[in-house]
Scaffold this motif. Structure first.
Motif, mmCIF file in Angstrom:
data_model
loop_
_atom_site.group_PDB
_atom_site.id
_atom_site.type_symbol
_atom_site.label_atom_id
_atom_site.label_comp_id
_atom_site.label_asym_id
_atom_site.label_seq_id
_atom_site.Cartn_x
_atom_site.Cartn_y
_atom_site.Cartn_z
ATOM 1 N N PRO A 208 31.268 -14.162 -35.168
ATOM 2 C CA PRO A 208 31.425 -12.735 -34.839
ATOM 3 C C PRO A 208 32.222 -12.019 -35.942
ATOM 4 N N VAL A 209 31.658 -10.976 -36.486
ATOM 5 C CA VAL A 209 32.314 -10.220 -37.564
ATOM 6 C C VAL A 209 33.639 -9.643 -37.071
ATOM 7 N N SER A 210 33.718 -9.331 -35.789
ATOM 8 C CA SER A 210 34.946 -8.747 -35.233
ATOM 9 C C SER A 210 36.141 -9.695 -35.298
ATOM 10 N N GLN A 211 35.900 -11.004 -35.451
ATOM 11 C CA GLN A 211 36.999 -11.965 -35.518
ATOM 12 C C GLN A 211 37.432 -12.262 -36.954
ATOM 13 N N ILE A 212 36.816 -11.581 -37.913
ATOM 14 C CA ILE A 212 37.189 -11.748 -39.320
ATOM 15 C C ILE A 212 38.146 -10.621 -39.668
ATOM 16 N N GLY A 213 39.378 -10.964 -40.031
ATOM 17 C CA GLY A 213 40.350 -9.919 -40.326
ATOM 18 C C GLY A 213 41.396 -10.314 -41.338
ATOM 19 N N GLY A 214 41.169 -11.439 -41.990
ATOM 20 C CA GLY A 214 42.133 -11.894 -42.979
ATOM 21 C C GLY A 214 41.439 -12.281 -44.267
ATOM 22 N N SER A 215 42.246 -12.573 -45.274
ATOM 23 C CA SER A 215 41.704 -12.886 -46.588
ATOM 24 C C SER A 215 42.471 -14.018 -47.243
ATOM 25 N N VAL A 216 41.761 -14.712 -48.112
ATOM 26 C CA VAL A 216 42.379 -15.696 -48.984
ATOM 27 C C VAL A 216 42.315 -15.084 -50.382
ATOM 28 N N GLY A 217 43.386 -14.448 -50.796
ATOM 29 C CA GLY A 217 43.481 -13.937 -52.154
ATOM 30 C C GLY A 217 43.124 -12.491 -52.394
ATOM 31 N N MET A 218 42.546 -11.776 -51.433
ATOM 32 C CA MET A 218 42.189 -10.371 -51.657
ATOM 33 C C MET A 218 42.734 -9.489 -50.528
ATOM 34 N N CYS A 219 43.977 -9.702 -50.181
ATOM 35 C CA CYS A 219 44.573 -9.033 -49.021
ATOM 36 C C CYS A 219 44.701 -7.526 -49.166
ATOM 37 N N TYR A 220 44.812 -7.027 -50.376
ATOM 38 C CA TYR A 220 45.053 -5.596 -50.562
ATOM 39 C C TYR A 220 43.860 -4.856 -51.140
ATOM 40 N N GLU A 221 42.737 -5.542 -51.372
ATOM 41 C CA GLU A 221 41.544 -4.880 -51.880
ATOM 42 C C GLU A 221 40.768 -4.180 -50.764
ATOM 43 N N PHE A 222 41.046 -4.574 -49.519
ATOM 44 C CA PHE A 222 40.372 -3.988 -48.364
ATOM 45 C C PHE A 222 41.426 -3.576 -47.357
ATOM 46 N N ASP A 223 41.111 -2.554 -46.561
ATOM 47 C CA ASP A 223 42.044 -2.188 -45.503
ATOM 48 C C ASP A 223 41.843 -3.141 -44.327
ATOM 49 N N CYS A 224 42.573 -2.938 -43.261
ATOM 50 C CA CYS A 224 42.529 -3.869 -42.137
ATOM 51 C C CYS A 224 41.198 -3.832 -41.391
ATOM 52 N N ASP A 225 40.364 -2.829 -41.655
ATOM 53 C CA ASP A 225 39.015 -2.778 -41.088
ATOM 54 C C ASP A 225 37.980 -3.300 -42.070
ATOM 55 N N PHE A 226 38.442 -3.866 -43.182
ATOM 56 C CA PHE A 226 37.601 -4.400 -44.255
ATOM 57 C C PHE A 226 36.853 -3.302 -45.004
ATOM 58 N N MET A 227 37.349 -2.074 -44.980
ATOM 59 C CA MET A 227 36.767 -1.015 -45.796
ATOM 60 C C MET A 227 37.391 -1.097 -47.194
ATOM 61 N N PRO A 228 36.630 -0.746 -48.236
ATOM 62 C CA PRO A 228 37.148 -0.864 -49.607
ATOM 63 C C PRO A 228 38.343 0.046 -49.841
ATOM 64 N N ARG B 168 30.766 -5.005 -41.770
ATOM 65 C CA ARG B 168 31.647 -4.213 -40.901
ATOM 66 C C ARG B 168 31.250 -2.740 -40.922
ATOM 67 N N TYR B 169 30.975 -2.227 -42.117
ATOM 68 C CA TYR B 169 30.595 -0.816 -42.240
ATOM 69 C C TYR B 169 29.352 -0.512 -41.397
ATOM 70 N N HIS B 170 28.375 -1.412 -41.431
ATOM 71 C CA HIS B 170 27.120 -1.199 -40.709
ATOM 72 C C HIS B 170 27.169 -1.724 -39.277
ATOM 73 N N ARG B 171 28.358 -2.130 -38.839
ATOM 74 C CA ARG B 171 28.577 -2.606 -37.473
ATOM 75 C C ARG B 171 27.684 -3.788 -37.105
ATOM 76 N N VAL B 172 27.501 -4.680 -38.067
ATOM 77 C CA VAL B 172 26.789 -5.932 -37.822
ATOM 78 C C VAL B 172 27.699 -6.795 -36.946
ATOM 79 N N GLU B 173 27.158 -7.392 -35.919
ATOM 80 C CA GLU B 173 27.981 -8.153 -34.984
ATOM 81 C C GLU B 173 28.210 -9.595 -35.398
ATOM 82 N N TRP B 174 27.259 -10.221 -36.093
ATOM 83 C CA TRP B 174 27.334 -11.636 -36.433
ATOM 84 C C TRP B 174 27.005 -11.832 -37.902
ATOM 85 N N ILE B 175 27.605 -12.867 -38.505
ATOM 86 C CA ILE B 175 27.347 -13.175 -39.904
ATOM 87 C C ILE B 175 27.323 -14.691 -40.085
ATOM 88 N N GLU B 176 26.441 -15.153 -40.976
ATOM 89 C CA GLU B 176 26.373 -16.578 -41.291
ATOM 90 C C GLU B 176 27.547 -16.945 -42.184
#
Length: 190
Positions: A64-84, A131-139
């Motif tokens: 579920p894309v909604s459970q993705i909210g962290g980063s390994v190494g790019m914490c400040y390149e995206f906001d907390c909603d994963f927007m650029p 996230r931008y396109h509100r996709v619910e699931w990702i491989e």
């Protein structure tokens, strides 16, 4: 050729709107004095917790894309909603968005899982466009780490309060970094 031009216009508009969401979210968090909401939760902070060291590769999963909210190494390149968070990200973000609009198959993202929460190792832009396109699931190729007993998944306050731009995490649940004036973002939480 007309379809190509329309696609390029759409991709440019998508990036502009994604950046606008990030800027509005940043301004909203500043107005609410939620200074810690500037970026993603960093995996390094969770990894330092006792009990989060052993890992197991779980293979390719649908996540579920909604459970993705962290980063390994790019914490400040995206906001907390994963927007650029930066305009310099436009070319790469647009390339992924263009592929999304064309229906192209993209490779799975690589994620670290801690509890029921995911951190992106590879595929930050793919997650952002999803996230931008509100996709619910990702491989995703998933590697799971033991969850420290004191950590539950971060809860986005936006789900509770109905605000689209409030990405604070429960401070009692998730360890927060303290930012001093010299840290990225240059603010200290209140």
């Amino acid at each position: 050729m007309v379809d190509c031009m329309r696609l390029e216009e759409q991709v440019d508009m998508d990036f502009s709107l994604a950046r606008r969401k990030a800027l509005l979210g940043h301004r909203g968090s500043r107005l609410k004095r939620r200074f810690f909401a500037d970026g993603l939760l960093c995996f390094d902070e969770v990894r330092e917790l006792p009990g989060a060291s052993s890992r197991v590769y779980r293979g390719t999963r649908t996540v579920p894309v909604s459970q993705i909210g962290g980063s390994v190494g790019m914490c400040y390149e995206f906001d907390c909603d994963f927007m650029p968070a930066k305009t310099s990200m436009k070319e790469r973000w647009n390339r992924i968005d263009r592929a999304f609009h064309r229906g192209e198959q993209l490779p799975p993202v690589s994620l670290y899982k801690v509890g029921s929460f995911y951190f992106v190792l590879d595929g930050h832009y793919r997650v952002s466009v999803a996230r931008y396109h509100r996709v619910e699931w990702i491989e995703a190729n998933v590697t799971e780490f033991n969850a420290p007993s004191t950590m539950d998944p971060p809860r986005s306050l936006s789900a509770e309060k109905g605000s689209e731009h409030d990405c604070g995490f429960e401070p009692a649940v998730v360890p927060r970094r303290s930012r001093g004036p010299d840290a990225p973002g240059g603010r200290t939480p209140t």
